[in-house]
Every structure is written in C-alpha cells, then in structure tokens.
Design an enzyme around this catalytic site. Structure first.
Site, PDB file in Angstrom:
ATOM      1  N   PHE A 180       0.833  -1.201   0.000  1.00  0.00           N
ATOM      2  CA  PHE A 180       0.000   0.000   0.000  1.00  0.00           C
ATOM      3  C   PHE A 180       0.870   1.254   0.000  1.00  0.00           C
ATOM      4  CE2 PHE A 180      -3.938   2.247   1.774  1.00  0.00           C
ATOM      5  CZ  PHE A 180      -4.672   2.039   0.607  1.00  0.00           C
ATOM      6  N   GLU A 211       0.718  -5.044 -17.059  1.00  0.00           N
ATOM      7  CA  GLU A 211       0.886  -3.840 -17.877  1.00  0.00           C
ATOM      8  C   GLU A 211       1.653  -2.742 -17.139  1.00  0.00           C
ATOM      9  OE1 GLU A 211      -0.533  -3.293 -21.360  1.00  0.00           O
ATOM     10  OE2 GLU A 211       1.287  -2.195 -20.882  1.00  0.00           O
ATOM     11  N   VAL A 271       5.901  -2.042 -16.999  1.00  0.00           N
ATOM     12  CA  VAL A 271       6.720  -1.352 -18.004  1.00  0.00           C
ATOM     13  C   VAL A 271       5.983  -0.137 -18.548  1.00  0.00           C
ATOM     14  CG1 VAL A 271       7.912  -1.583 -20.217  1.00  0.00           C
ATOM     15  CG2 VAL A 271       7.767  -3.550 -18.686  1.00  0.00           C
ATOM     16  N   GLY A 287      12.307  15.126  -6.610  1.00  0.00           N
ATOM     17  CA  GLY A 287      11.746  13.802  -6.367  1.00  0.00           C
ATOM     18  C   GLY A 287      11.672  12.938  -7.621  1.00  0.00           C
ATOM     19  N   GLU A 335      16.010   9.166  -7.254  1.00  0.00           N
ATOM     20  CA  GLU A 335      16.152   8.667  -5.888  1.00  0.00           C
ATOM     21  C   GLU A 335      17.440   9.205  -5.264  1.00  0.00           C
ATOM     22  OE1 GLU A 335      14.191   6.050  -4.580  1.00  0.00           O
ATOM     23  OE2 GLU A 335      12.957   5.669  -6.341  1.00  0.00           O
ATOM     24  N   ASP A 384      17.167  -0.233 -14.234  1.00  0.00           N
ATOM     25  CA  ASP A 384      15.702  -0.220 -14.323  1.00  0.00           C
ATOM     26  C   ASP A 384      15.253  -0.441 -15.768  1.00  0.00           C
ATOM     27  OD1 ASP A 384      12.941   0.506 -13.298  1.00  0.00           O
ATOM     28  OD2 ASP A 384      13.236   2.107 -14.761  1.00  0.00           O
ATOM     29  N   LYS A 416      13.040  -3.700 -17.380  1.00  0.00           N
ATOM     30  CA  LYS A 416      11.830  -3.554 -18.194  1.00  0.00           C
ATOM     31  C   LYS A 416      12.013  -4.219 -19.552  1.00  0.00           C
ATOM     32  CE  LYS A 416      10.369   0.591 -15.769  1.00  0.00           C
ATOM     33  NZ  LYS A 416      10.663   2.018 -15.615  1.00  0.00           N
ATOM     34  N   GLY A 441       4.322   7.522 -11.674  1.00  0.00           N
ATOM     35  CA  GLY A 441       3.271   8.279 -10.989  1.00  0.00           C
ATOM     36  C   GLY A 441       2.223   7.324 -10.461  1.00  0.00           C
TER      37      GLY A 441
END
Lengths: 170, 332
Positions: free
Chosen positions: B11, B145, B148, B203, B206, B217, B221, B313
C-alpha cells in the site's frame, strides 16, 4: 564495386534497352537509372545516369561493349562511399591518440572518417567528439562500426551510436 | 452486475493510487456492469480485511495519518490464501535481487487460485516464464501492464490491438529519470551532476540514483518485454547495459548541432537486448522529452507503431492496473 556512369543515347527508340542490357549481361546489379528525356546535350544526345554494382574486372569490357553498340560513355566514376553514420565519442579522445582512432577506420579500405568536431571543456575534463563515417555500403558501414566499437572499448571511450533507422517500416 | 473481489498487497504510492482510482471510478465501473470490492489491503505493518468490502476512503485516511493501513496483524500471505477473492493486485516494491516479497505473494496467489495484476518488476525479471506457465496451467490470468512504461499500454497494444502481427523489434525510452536528466542537460547545457541534484530535489531521482542512471531499471523492463513479447527466457546477464553517467553537456551540444538528441534507449531485436545512450534524430517519434516514456514497436504488418506517455506516478500506474483488473473482470 559500385559504379556511376553517364551515358549519352541517340534520340531514337530502343536506346535505353541497348544501354542497360550489356550491364545485365555482365552480371551488373542496376541500382538506379535517371533518364532525362527533355534534357538534351549540345550534341543532341540524351544523358542517362546509371548506378550499378559490378565486378571490377569486367568494367573495361562493359565500356567497350557499350561504345561498340553506339552508346557514348561520357563519364565513369566509382561510387565509393555511399553509406553514412554519425557517432559521438566521450572520454579522453585526444590523449588516447585521435589520429590512431581515425586511422583504424581509414585503413579499412572500405570506410573513412569524413567529418569530425571536438569539444574540450578543460584539460582535466573528458572531451566529446562527433564523427561522421562514410562507407562503401551498409554492410561495410556495419563493419566500420564494429571497428569503432572495438577501439572505443580499448581506449575506454563511451561511444553513442544512432538508433537503427533502416528498420522495417521505419 | 458482476461482483469482482480484489486484494491490494502493498500500500505504497501504487497501491494507494489503485485504491484512489477505484474510489473515484465506482460509478464508471457500475456502468460497465462491474461491482468491484476491495476485501483486503496489506502493507509492511499489517492489514485490513473485510469480506463485504473495505471502506477505501477510511483506509486511505488511516494510511495518511498513521503511516499504515493496519488494523490487524494478519499479513499479505493470510489475505492471499485465506480470504475469498478473485484478483490479487501485487504492488509491493521491486526487489531485483530475489524478487521478494512480491515473488512469494505471486506464487501463493497462483497456488490459491487467484488471478494476478501487478506493477512489481522484480519477480517478472527473475521468474517470468515460471509465473506465466503456472498461471496458464491453473487457468488464471497473470497481467503486468503496469510493470513497463507506467501508463503506456505496451503489452495491451501488442497482444490485443496488434494481434496477428509479428513483432520484429522494439525500441523505447522506459526510464523517466534518465530521460529527464538528459533532456535538462541538453536544454540547459548543465553538467550531469548538477542536473542529477536538481532531479533529486524534485523527487524525480532517488537519493541513490544508481538503479536508474546505470540503466538497471531500463534493463529490467527490457527483460520483461523480451520474455513477454518475444517469448525469450532472458535474465539480467543477457542485457548489454550502458548508463548515462558519463554523458557530457558538450556531447549533447554536438549532437544537437547535428540535429540529434541523446536518449537512453532500450532495444530488443534479433534476440539481442541492449540498453545504451543513442543518437535519436530530433524529429523522430522516439525523441520525447522530460520524464515521458515511449515505445516504438516494429511489426511485419502494421509497420512502426509508436506510443508515448507518462512512465511513472501513482495514478498513472494505477491506470494500467485498473485496465488489467477490468480485462480480467470481463474475460473471466
């Protein structure tokens, strides 16, 4: 080799076939034909530019055959560097012997570094360079990139290549 | 009206985004003939369970005020195996070393006969084929979904809209942080270190940016794309990865003067997987700026199809998750 020829044809029917069929007979692979019917030479002939791939050893025989059949060969040139690629190098380009880096490509016989710009912000900082490499064809261009990758790897340079543009449907 | 019960495991930003979008889409979902209940929510401290449906507004508020959704001590595994529901939304953080806790959650979900919808890249980068086969063998959906491209529907596009096409290759920009840094460096002629600092303050990057800027990263993907779309069985070691840390503002300027931008591009083609900075012509569809993501898919019939959008996001990622939930609701 890739050859570009300017031929002059008489302004009567059947001349284009007369000019092109010997190229096929000598197993030439015709890549482009530019036939400007409305642009006559002062001699009243029609200029045609043909580009084709052919074995070097039969070129003289081909020219002889064309001349004998009444086609004037006005110009013969070798189309050497048809493919081009740009890359960026980042690192100690100058101190890792720029001349040698370019030499590695130029000495291949099928590719050359034809343009280069360098940016060196300060002595202790890494430099950045933009290079344009031309090659005889796409395959050779790929080989030139292989050479460049190897050199970059050895000299600890970051090489930035273009995305692959000649992809299906690109 | 079809009743669909889901659990939200994890969460954080994504899990809360999912909860929030379910809340705001309740009427929309009803019009679609779907009555969606959240019967379990868990985070690292505990959980809330309610077989008749959790009060989502309340759960979100509690998370905000107390830092946890927990009202009881039963954990994710208890919810997944013991609470009756249809879909497990696995939204725990990505762990690329062993995939946990996501991997265990997913394995348990499949064992307990639950469909999976996830945004968690770790388990997929490590055990994609195992999870996919396990789901298939049990007649369950396994949809990812959101792993990526954030909101950008890459897998839906390929599997549904482009069905019948053979995908020849894929090129994409799949890391918003790197794209932001390269865009700013190029536009402002600022050095890498300075732009990174700016991105961290905003932000966008990181505190430890390694995972993004070294291309890790993006590589993960790309592995998911390769295994899902090309049916490969690739892992991290199969990807040739170069990051963006060595790129200079001068290099970007030289590129710009010659009508190129530099982007961290993921490429899957001929079984080869590469993540590397590339020259992209300024007017090429891949040349998107800011934090945007983009994927260009080369197919045999349709040619090149390019889609771009927000790659990260909370709500954007929830968009992909909600779409996967609805797919399962409609097709199960």
């Amino acid at each position: 080799m890739i050859v570009s020829m300017t031929l002059e044809l008489k302004d009567i029917p059947g001349q284009l076939v007369l000019a092109l069929s010997p190229i096929s007979e000598f197993h030439g692979n015709i890549m482009s034909v530019i036939h400007q019917h409305d642009e006559k030479t002062p001699r009243g002939t029609i200029p045609v530019q043909v580009t084709f791939e052919i074995e070097h050893r039969v070129l003289d025989k081909l020219i002889e055959r064309l001349e004998n059949s009444g086609v004037k060969v006005a110009r013969v040139g070798e189309e050497r560097l048809r493919s081009t690629v740009s890359v960026i190098l980042i690192g100690h380009i100058v101190h890792s012997d720029m001349g040698d880096t370019i030499d590695k490509i130029d000495s291949s016989g099928f590719a050359e570094v034809v343009d280069m710009s360098l940016s060196m912000p300060a002595v202790e900082k890494t430099s950045s360079g933009y290079l344009v490499i031309n090659a005889v064809g796409e395959d050779e261009l790929g080989k030139a990139l292989d050479i460049m990758r190897e050199v970059a790897n050895k000299k600890d340079l970051l090489m930035i290549e273009p995305i692959r543009l000649n992809s299906v449907g690109a | 009206m079809k009743t669909v019960k889901i659990s939200i495991i994890g969460f954080g930003a994504v899990g809360q985004g999912v909860a929030l979008s379910i809340l705001s889409k309740r009427e929309y979902l009803k019009k679609q003939g779907i009555d969606l209940y959240v019967v379990g929510i868990s985070d690292s401290k505990g959980s809330e369970i309610n077989a008749r449906g959790i009060d989502i507004e309340n759960a979100l508020l509690r998370k905000k005020q107390k830092g946890s959704v927990a009202v009881g001590t039963r954990d994710a595994h208890d919810i997944i195996s013991d609470v009756e529901h249809d879909i497990v939304v696995e939204a725990t953080p990505t762990n690329i070393n062993n995939g946990e806790p996501g991997l265990g959650n997913m394995r348990l979900a499949l064992k307990s006969g639950k469909h999976i919808v996830t945004s968690n890249k770790g388990p997929l980068a490590l055990h994609f084929n195992e999870l996919k086969e396990e789901a298939q063998d049990n007649g369950l959906f396994f949809r990812y979904e959101a792993t990526v491209g954030g909101a950008v529907p890459i897998f839906n596009l390929v599997n549904e809209a482009l069905a019948g096409n053979t995908v020849v290759g894929i090129e994409g920009i799949l890391n918003g942080t790197c794209n932001y840094i390269l865009t700013r460096m190029s536009e402002e002629r600022m050095p890498y270190d300075l732009v990174l600092k700016e991105a961290q303050e905003l932000g966008i990057a990181e505190a430890d940016p390694t995972y993004d800027v070294e291309g890790i990263d993006s590589a993960i993907k790309l592995i998911i794309i390769a295994n899902s779309i090309f049916g490969l069985d690739s892992t991290y070691k199969d990807v040739n990865v170069t990051g963006i840390t060595k790129i200079t503002p001068e290099a970007l300027e030289l590129a710009s003067r010659n009508n190129y931008v530099v982007k961290l591009v993921c490429e899957a083609r001929d079984g080869k997987l590469t993540v590397a900075p590339r020259l992209v012509p300024k007017r090429h569809p891949l040349a998107v700026g800011g934090t945007l993501n983009v994927a260009s898919i080369l197919t045999d019939l349709a040619g090149r199809i390019t889609i771009s959008g927000k790659g990260a996001g909370s709500i954007e990622t929830a968009s992909s998750i909600l779409s996967d939930i609805l797919y399962i609701a409609r097709n199960s």
